[in-house]
Design an enzyme around this catalytic site. Structure first.
Site, PDB file in Angstrom:
ATOM      1  CB  SER A 136     -28.692  -7.781 -42.121  1.00 53.90           C
ATOM      2  OG  SER A 136     -29.104  -8.408 -40.929  1.00 53.90           O
ATOM      3  CE  LYS A 139     -32.592  -6.238 -40.156  1.00 54.29           C
ATOM      4  NZ  LYS A 139     -31.617  -7.326 -40.265  1.00 54.29           N
ATOM      5  CB  SER A 313     -28.896  -4.412 -38.632  1.00 55.99           C
ATOM      6  OG  SER A 313     -29.110  -5.550 -39.452  1.00 55.99           O
TER       7      SER A 313
END
Length: 473
Positions: A136, A139, A313
């Site tokens: 993640s 991102k 997230s």
């Protein structure tokens, strides 16, 4: 990475960074002190004096009371610093980090980079350019690309159009995953408001009965992510309400409705019925050029969407922003087109992309690759005063022991001083963000670990490394 000097005045804040006043107001939901309003609310809620989500239900909005501002400045561990001091000594930093990053819990492959956010100088590097699975922390790249391509004030529009020849009403998806059907929209685009506005426009035309359809053609390609049906995200479609969640939550994994667009349109039909408009059972369609615009609602600005994505997230927002980046670049709005657009946008920003692979916007696809060197360069770019539009990338980072995906970590004393994007897949653990030293100096860091066996042990090892930055001199 070479030295890239530019002035950057920063101290540790209750929520992380307090930015120079001229930059603070450029983008994002902050109060006059530069503190994120969401974090102000959370700080106040901890004293039962009001704030957001104080009923204790994770991910479910409560009924906030008026919240006073929390204290603005939190200095680094061990001292008071009105003006940030110098960066830590590189040799001392290596002496502190080397044994921590050698922890077997970090698996067979790991890389790490620490940079000085004041000068851009690299203070520590190990496997700097090794392209590893980022999970993640992807991102961070998605945020920078989307903000750069679209601007911090950009909003996503959901609208209705009417085909007078066929009496067809089309709900046109604008790719806003935060569109809500809840009675309290909490500042998000409201499906109920859109229904009320649409009904009023129809009544002006003396129309009380329509054929209802929905248009999801803004996006292209498969809706299902390559990982398949998964509680971590909904089908990637241009039309959904409340991220197609089935339990009223606003974050975290949960089963999703199988057809988000159809489900959102059925809810829209109920709201139209409440307004005196009768509809047929909805089906897919496409608004033609002849269709008359009736009504629209818009999302919060992109700055707020990025902050929500980073803090929680949020995979649904990440995939939506990746597709909007593709649309802005003239690419096909599918996974491959989004990847090309993100790469192209980061290239325009002069970022080093050797070995990088953008397989999606969220980092759920294990085929994605980023290096610790690139992640820290992204953080540097977001902190650069010449790019205020990128600032929500930093202000949205979860705060250790305080917000989002770091709310239950850093009970060892670094709470509020580290703020970072987490990344977790099976066998992959990553952490990238900012940390404030004892004398108030702000560092950027990226730690990446692959082939890990114990997620808890790996997270603990990463947290210890980030904590070491806060005690460095």
């Amino acid at each position: 990475m070479g030295t890239n000097p530019w002035p950057y005045t920063a101290v540790a804040a209750t929520a992380g960074l307090v930015l120079a006043a001229g930059v603070v107001t450029a983008a994002g939901p902050w109060d006059s002190s530069g503190q994120r309003t969401a974090e102000r609310d959370r700080a106040a809620a901890q004293d039962d004096a009001g704030g957001a989500d104080h009923d204790g239900a994770p991910g479910v909005a409560g009924a906030p009371k008026p919240a006073p501002s929390a204290a603005t400045v939190l200095t680094g561990l061990g001292g008071v610093a009105d003006v940030p001091g110098s960066a830590p000594n590189a040799k001392a930093l290596a002496a502190a980090l080397d044994p921590l990053l050698a922890d077997p819990a970090l698996g067979g492959r790991r890389s790490a980079v620490v940079v000085d956010l004041t000068t851009g100088k690299r203070l520590y590097g190990s496997g700097t350019d090794d392209a590893l699975t980022p999970a993640s922390t992807t991102k961070i790249a998605t945020a920078v690309a989307a903000l750069s391509a679209l601007g911090a004030d950009h909003r996503l529009t959901t609208r209705t159009a009417y085909e007078p020849d066929t009496k067809e009403l089309v709900l046109v998806g604008g790719g806003d995953p935060t569109l809500t059907a809840r009675e309290d929209s909490a500042g998000q685009a409201s499906l109920r408001t859109l229904a009320a506005r649409t009904a009023a426009a129809l009544k002006q035309r003396k129309v009380r009965e329509v054929t209802l359809s929905y248009d999801t053609t803004l996006y292209a390609g498969p809706e299902v992510h390559p990982i398949g049906v998964n509680d971590n995200l909904a089908a990637v479609t241009a039309l959904m309400a409340d991220e197609a969640r089935t339990d009223g939550s606003t974050s975290g994994p949960v089963p999703r409705v199988p057809d988000p667009a159809a489900d959102a349109t059925r809810q829209f039909a109920r709201f139209l019925k409440d307004q005196g408009i009768k509809t047929t059972s909805p089906g897919p369609s496409k608004a033609t050029r002849r269709a008359q615009p009736l009504a629209q609602v818009q999302s919060p600005p992109l700055s707020a969407l990025v902050e929500r994505m980073m803090t929680n997230s949020d995979n649904d927002i990440a995939e939506a922003l990746a597709r909007h980046t593709a649309l802005a670049a003239g690419e096909r709005a599918d996974f491959a087109g989004a990847g090309r657009a993100i790469r192209a946008q980061l290239t325009k920003l002069g970022l080093p992309l050797r070995g990088a692979r953008f397989a999606d916007g969220s980092g759920l696809n294990r085929e994605g690759r980023l290096s610790a060197g690139l992640l820290t360069r992204l953080l540097l770019k977001a902190a650069d005063p010449s790019h205020p539009e990128l600032r929500p990338t930093l202000t949205g980072l979860p705060v250790a022991g305080f917000t989002g995906t770091l709310s239950d970590r850093y009970a060892d004393g670094a709470g509020g001083i580290v703020r970072a994007k987490t990344g977790t897949l099976t066998g992959v653990n990553t952490l990238a963000g900012t940390a404030v030293t004892r004398n108030g100096h702000v560092l950027g860091f990226a730690f990446m670990a692959s082939e890990t066996a114990d997620v808890t042990a790996a997270r603990t090892a990463l947290d210890r490394a980030a904590t070491a930055l806060t005690t460095s001199r």
